[in-house]
Motif scaffolding. Structure first.
Motif, PDB file in Angstrom:
ATOM      1  N   THR A  18       0.831  -1.203   0.000  1.00 45.94           N
ATOM      2  CA  THR A  18       0.000   0.000   0.000  1.00 45.94           C
ATOM      3  C   THR A  18       0.871   1.262   0.000  1.00 45.94           C
ATOM      4  O   THR A  18       2.081   1.185   0.237  1.00 45.94           O
ATOM      5  N   PRO A  19       0.269   2.445  -0.219  1.00 39.22           N
ATOM      6  CA  PRO A  19       1.053   3.686  -0.225  1.00 39.22           C
ATOM      7  C   PRO A  19       1.716   4.017   1.104  1.00 39.22           C
ATOM      8  O   PRO A  19       2.692   4.769   1.137  1.00 39.22           O
ATOM      9  N   THR A  20       1.183   3.472   2.200  1.00 38.09           N
ATOM     10  CA  THR A  20       1.745   3.790   3.517  1.00 38.09           C
ATOM     11  C   THR A  20       2.597   2.647   4.076  1.00 38.09           C
ATOM     12  O   THR A  20       3.086   2.743   5.210  1.00 38.09           O
ATOM     13  N   SER A  51       7.847   4.824   2.792  1.00 33.47           N
ATOM     14  CA  SER A  51       6.612   4.477   2.098  1.00 33.47           C
ATOM     15  C   SER A  51       6.494   5.409   0.895  1.00 33.47           C
ATOM     16  O   SER A  51       7.146   6.464   0.834  1.00 33.47           O
ATOM     17  N   LYS A  53       3.966   7.241   0.092  1.00 36.55           N
ATOM     18  CA  LYS A  53       3.343   8.489   0.547  1.00 36.55           C
ATOM     19  C   LYS A  53       4.373   9.392   1.222  1.00 36.55           C
ATOM     20  O   LYS A  53       4.417  10.617   0.972  1.00 36.55           O
ATOM     21  N   ASP A 107      -2.894   5.939  -4.857  1.00 41.07           N
ATOM     22  CA  ASP A 107      -2.380   6.824  -3.820  1.00 41.07           C
ATOM     23  C   ASP A 107      -3.291   6.838  -2.599  1.00 41.07           C
ATOM     24  O   ASP A 107      -2.997   7.519  -1.609  1.00 41.07           O
ATOM     25  N   GLU A 108      -4.382   6.092  -2.638  1.00 37.19           N
ATOM     26  CA  GLU A 108      -5.299   6.036  -1.506  1.00 37.19           C
ATOM     27  C   GLU A 108      -4.864   4.962  -0.516  1.00 37.19           C
ATOM     28  O   GLU A 108      -4.350   3.906  -0.907  1.00 37.19           O
ATOM     29  N   ASP A 109      -5.065   5.244   0.760  1.00 42.20           N
ATOM     30  CA  ASP A 109      -4.660   4.306   1.809  1.00 42.20           C
ATOM     31  C   ASP A 109      -5.308   2.935   1.598  1.00 42.20           C
ATOM     32  O   ASP A 109      -6.433   2.834   1.106  1.00 42.20           O
ATOM     33  N   TYR A 110      -4.579   1.917   1.963  1.00 38.34           N
ATOM     34  CA  TYR A 110      -5.050   0.529   1.932  1.00 38.34           C
ATOM     35  C   TYR A 110      -5.257   0.002   0.499  1.00 38.34           C
ATOM     36  O   TYR A 110      -5.897  -1.040   0.328  1.00 38.34           O
ATOM     37  N   THR A 111      -4.742   0.703  -0.495  1.00 38.02           N
ATOM     38  CA  THR A 111      -4.963   0.282  -1.881  1.00 38.02           C
ATOM     39  C   THR A 111      -3.689  -0.297  -2.486  1.00 38.02           C
ATOM     40  O   THR A 111      -2.692   0.402  -2.642  1.00 38.02           O
ATOM     41  N   TRP A 166       1.260   9.688  -7.492  1.00 37.10           N
ATOM     42  CA  TRP A 166       2.054  10.537  -6.599  1.00 37.10           C
ATOM     43  C   TRP A 166       2.740  11.652  -7.366  1.00 37.10           C
ATOM     44  O   TRP A 166       3.012  12.719  -6.789  1.00 37.10           O
TER      45      TRP A 166
END
Length: 287
Positions: A18-20, A51, A53, A107-111, A166
């Protein structure tokens, strides 16, 4: 000749998780001062590694400073012209960024990229590419793979689909304070920071590996080559590759890998569908 940039940054990218997520494959090196690239650790946190992000946010901070900086990132910045034609999209990079992020919201969390591929997030099926489609710069680079060639060793597809949203984020945050080469033009304005697509395999063998991992060495090589090229006078030529006007029109939509020569290498073939004249006719027809 005085250097154009006060510092260079090399980023070896990863499209995993994920992005994070804290990813061992994400590495950042920075050269300034004496020019020896040093690894930049992520901001203090429970996460050991960068990460995607965090890298994007860090780049916004660095490029927002009044220090001309050249950043090289190891993933595709755009898609082949065939993609634009297939989906009836205007050959305009900022419009492409918005359209891709709507369909591939990586760029969305958990994706995960694979969530979009599997249809559980976004709408990737409405913007899927063909692994046979290649950009002109990939053909000229020789070993560079298609941005749609998933699930193979050395793929760039996953990092490209994870990274492009991003680029959009950075562009939206910094506006004209950063120059995305060559989409914003082949000539980078004086004192402006810039971001370019790179392919570290072009350079990594030219630098001693020492005790770095492969990901670390790729990021190191990007920062080192950009720094050296800016100071030995060769960067200007690489920023202005020998392309015909038609090829330049294509490359300002598809992007160009910094360091890839404009002229095709002897003995290398090219898909007839991607010849400059065919590509140029697509560009002008889609306006």
């Amino acid at each position: 000749m005085s250097p154009t940039f006060a510092r260079t940054i090399g980023i070896d990218y990863s499209g995993a998780e994920t992005p994070t997520a804290s990813l061992k494959g994400l590495r950042v090196y920075l050269a300034e001062g004496d020019g020896h690239p040093v690894e930049v650790p992520p901001p203090p946190s429970p996460r050991k590694y960068w990460s995607r992000k965090a890298i994007a946010q860090w780049l916004v901070e660095r490029l927002g400073e009044d220090v001309p900086t050249l950043v090289g990132i190891d993933h595709g910045f755009s898609f082949p012209l065939r993609y634009f034609e297939f989906y009836g999209l205007l050959p305009d990079w900022p419009t492409f960024l918005d359209d891709l992020q709507r369909h591939w919201p990586t760029d969305e969390d958990y994706t995960y990229v694979d969530f979009v591929r599997d249809g559980t997030a976004g709408n990737g099926a409405a913007r899927a590419g063909d692994a046979r489609w290649r950009r002109l710069t990939e053909e000229r680079a020789g070993g560079a793979k298609s941005v749609f060639h998933f699930d193979v060793q050395g793929q760039v597809a996953k990092s490209t689909h994870a990274g492009i949203p991003w680029l959009r984020f950075i562009r939206r945050e910094l506006s004209d304070r950063v120059h995305f080469w060559p989409f914003d033009g082949w000539n980078i304005p004086a004192s402006r920071s810039a971001i370019a697509e790179v392919y570290p395999a072009l350079w990594s063998r030219g630098f001693a590996r020492e005790d770095r991992t492969g990901d670390q060495h790729d990021a190191f090589s990007i920062a080192a080559w950009l720094w050296r090229a800016d100071r030995n006078g060769s960067l200007a030529a690489f920023l202005n590759p020998d392309l015909s006007p038609a090829e330049r029109a294509v490359a300002q939509v598809e992007g160009w890998i910094l360091g890839v020569p404009g002229l095709i290498r002897s003995g290398e073939g090219r898909d007839a569908s991607a010849t400059p004249n065919a590509c140029a006719s697509n560009v002008f027809r889609l306006h």
